[in-house]
Design a protein around this motif. Structure first.
Motif, PDB file in Angstrom:
ATOM      1  N   ASP A  35     -28.587 -39.933  31.269  1.00 15.63           N
ATOM      2  CA  ASP A  35     -27.943 -41.089  30.656  1.00 15.63           C
ATOM      3  C   ASP A  35     -28.674 -41.523  29.385  1.00 15.63           C
ATOM      4  N   GLU A  36     -30.014 -41.486  29.432  1.00 14.91           N
ATOM      5  CA  GLU A  36     -30.772 -41.898  28.250  1.00 14.91           C
ATOM      6  C   GLU A  36     -30.595 -40.908  27.109  1.00 14.91           C
ATOM      7  N   PRO A  67     -35.831 -43.581  30.135  1.00 13.95           N
ATOM      8  CA  PRO A  67     -34.812 -43.503  31.187  1.00 13.95           C
ATOM      9  C   PRO A  67     -34.704 -44.753  32.048  1.00 13.95           C
ATOM     10  N   ASP A  68     -35.754 -45.577  32.101  1.00 18.57           N
ATOM     11  CA  ASP A  68     -35.693 -46.773  32.924  1.00 18.57           C
ATOM     12  C   ASP A  68     -34.709 -47.810  32.391  1.00 18.57           C
ATOM     13  N   PHE A  80     -31.851 -47.305  32.516  1.00 22.28           N
ATOM     14  CA  PHE A  80     -30.719 -47.080  33.405  1.00 22.28           C
ATOM     15  C   PHE A  80     -31.074 -47.248  34.875  1.00 22.28           C
ATOM     16  N   ASP A  81     -32.192 -47.943  35.170  1.00 24.65           N
ATOM     17  CA  ASP A  81     -32.386 -48.268  36.579  1.00 24.65           C
ATOM     18  C   ASP A  81     -31.349 -49.325  36.965  1.00 24.65           C
ATOM     19  N   TYR A 134     -33.452 -40.608  39.258  1.00 22.29           N
ATOM     20  CA  TYR A 134     -34.226 -40.649  38.014  1.00 22.29           C
ATOM     21  C   TYR A 134     -33.782 -39.529  37.069  1.00 22.29           C
ATOM     22  N   ARG A 136     -30.908 -40.695  35.334  1.00 18.57           N
ATOM     23  CA  ARG A 136     -31.283 -41.647  34.283  1.00 18.57           C
ATOM     24  C   ARG A 136     -31.726 -40.917  33.021  1.00 18.57           C
TER      25      ARG A 136
END
Length: 505
Positions: free
Chosen positions: A355-356, A412-413, A415-416, A349, A352
């Motif tokens: 990444d976000e 951020p999700d 990029f799950d 997480y 993520r």
């Protein structure tokens, strides 16, 4: 660092960093340029600069992109530039069989300092492939595991500094301290050097000179003639001389210690000095070693510091997301005082979050691509061999057809694993694309994930409620004036068994 706009690469070059006046569509490789929209109210000399700022060309381009669509053009002082951000067009440009890296004007402006190093080499220059093949093992899993303890040591210096700021009741200067952190990390892991950044009240002169060269390169994009920047040019020459002098001293010290005589299995500098190409037996020249070291010291810290700074900004503004990331750190690392190399990759997480942050503000905000042969982009726009376009990464990452109508929201999700699998390829490009993509990508992500995990475990982040995100551009992007207040976490608040709001989202 960002690829901005450009001279030709594989098909020949103009004067480094300067396009000729009157550079028109056919010369750019776009025979039907008039079909591509441009901003309204174009002026004879200024072109599309009405209402634009020379300090924020990328953010101006994001604004035009929203108005003009997935491909558009801008003109400034007789120079015409084509921008692309639509996901389909970008995927086309990512086709390595038809397109290659284009050394754009912003990068060409850095060639006086970096020459034919990895980032700034033209495709036809042999030192790019030589350096890539020699240095690639320096970013293997085994090499990364060896860098990990040094990354921890530098992070410990950061938290020591932040503890002192907290004790004094002061907010921390996030961009400044992330720059110190990432400079020391690449200097120590790659070159065995310590700049002493955390012991200095002001930035190390290397950082000052580096910022000067990046800023000067940016300014060259926004003036009709370099002759208008004579004073700045003299300052830039002094900055380049300082960078060269610093690196020459660093290399000389390594040679005095016996470097350049071993197996090439040490850090990046040992590999540069010791390693011959496995097939040709060629070695990097002394001049190219200098250029590669400067490139790694600059690019190896500038973009990572920006990514960490943006991530910390968004976490401070989203307490629920910060709590969720913190809960993962507590759960995965537990009572481990010093997280091991393998434990960093388990912070999924936290990764993520990074990444976000890179999605919304890719710190290298654009990359340029040129046609290897005559082709048609997206089945609609003819391009001649050598024709080039600039992929506006920050807008690609906001394409509503890919990221939805809430693409401006920090989530951020996105990029799950399931969301990533469902997305089309080539829609997330913070490290460029193809054979010339960033060689240090895994290094940067490991360092940033480790540091973010350590900071979340140690501190609660409190924003300045009056602050509104401002982004400064010096070829790379960085939050401007970002300061955070800290609270040291108590043992109870760091208990991994303690329920956290939103942890199950």
């Amino acid at each position: 660092m960002a690829e901005t706009t450009g001279t030709t690469g594989t098909t020949g070059t103009t004067t480094e960093g300067v396009l000729p006046k009157g550079f028109r569509g056919a010369e750019l490789g776009w025979p039907e340029l008039e079909r591509i929209p441009h901003p309204p109210h174009r002026l004879p000399l200024l072109g599309d600069l009405l209402g634009a700022s020379r300090r924020t060309p990328i953010q101006d381009s994001l604004r035009y992109a929203r108005q003009l669509g997935p491909i558009f053009r801008r003109k400034a002082f007789g120079r015409e530039f084509v921008f692309v951000w639509g996901a389909g067009l970008t995927a086309d440009l990512a086709d390595e069989a038809r397109f290659a890296k284009h050394v754009g004007l912003g990068i060409a402006n850095l060639r006086p300092v970096a020459g034919d190093a990895l980032f700034t080499a033209y495709n036809h220059e042999p030192n790019w492939q030589l350096a890539h093949d020699v240095l690639a093992p320096g970013f293997s899993r085994e090499a990364m595991a060896a860098y990990h303890p040094m990354m921890l040591a530098v992070a410990d210096r950061l938290t020591g500094h932040w503890d002192r700021e907290l004790a004094a009741g002061r907010a921390v200067d996030v961009p400044r301290d992330m720059t110190k952190l990432t400079l020391e990390t690449i200097a120590r892991t790659g070159f065995g050097h310590d700049f002493g950044s955390f012991e200095r009240a002001r930035p190390h002169p290397f950082v000052t000179a580096m910022v000067g060269t990046l800023t000067y390169a940016q300014r060259l994009n926004t003036v009709p003639s370099p002759a208008l920047l004579r004073r700045a040019a003299r300052r830039n020459a002094a900055d380049i001389a300082y960078l060269n002098h610093t690196v020459d001293d660093l290399v000389r010290a390594r040679r005095d210690q016996g470097g350049g005589k071993g197996s090439g299995d040490g850090d990046l500098l040992d590999r540069m000095l010791d390693t011959a190409h496995p097939e040709t037996g060629e070695r990097l020249s002394a001049r190219n070693v200098r250029r590669q070291v400067i490139t790694f010291l600059v690019a190896g810290h500038e973009t990572t510091s920006g990514a960490l700074s943006f991530a910390l900004h968004y976490l401070s503004r989203n307490p629920r997301l910060a709590a969720r990331a913190r809960a993962e750190v507590d759960r995965v690392w537990g009572d481990t005082a010093v997280p091991g190399y393998e434990q960093v990759a388990r912070l999924r997480y936290v990764r993520r979050v990074l990444d976000e942050a890179l999605r919304l503000w890719p710190t290298a905000p654009a990359f340029a691509r040129e046609a290897r042969a005559d082709t048609v982009l997206g089945g609609e726009h003819p391009m001649r061999r050598g024709g080039w376009a600039l992929v506006l990464t920050g807008m690609l990452h906001r394409d509503p057809e890919v990221w939805g109508p809430d693409a401006e929201r920090f989530d951020p999700d996105r990029f799950d694993a399931a969301a990533v699998r469902a997305r089309a390829p080539h829609t997330f490009k913070p490290f460029g694309t193809g054979a010339r993509a960033c060689i240090g990508r895994q290094f940067a992500l490991h360092e940033a994930t480790l540091v973010l995990g350590l900071l979340l475990r140690r501190y609660e982040l409190r924003p300045d409620t009056a602050y509104r995100l401002r982004v400064t551009e010096r070829l790379t992007l960085m939050p401007d004036g970002l300061r955070l207040h800290l609270e040291r976490r108590t043992p109870a608040s760091s208990d991994p068994r303690r329920p956290v709001p939103g942890a199950g989202d």
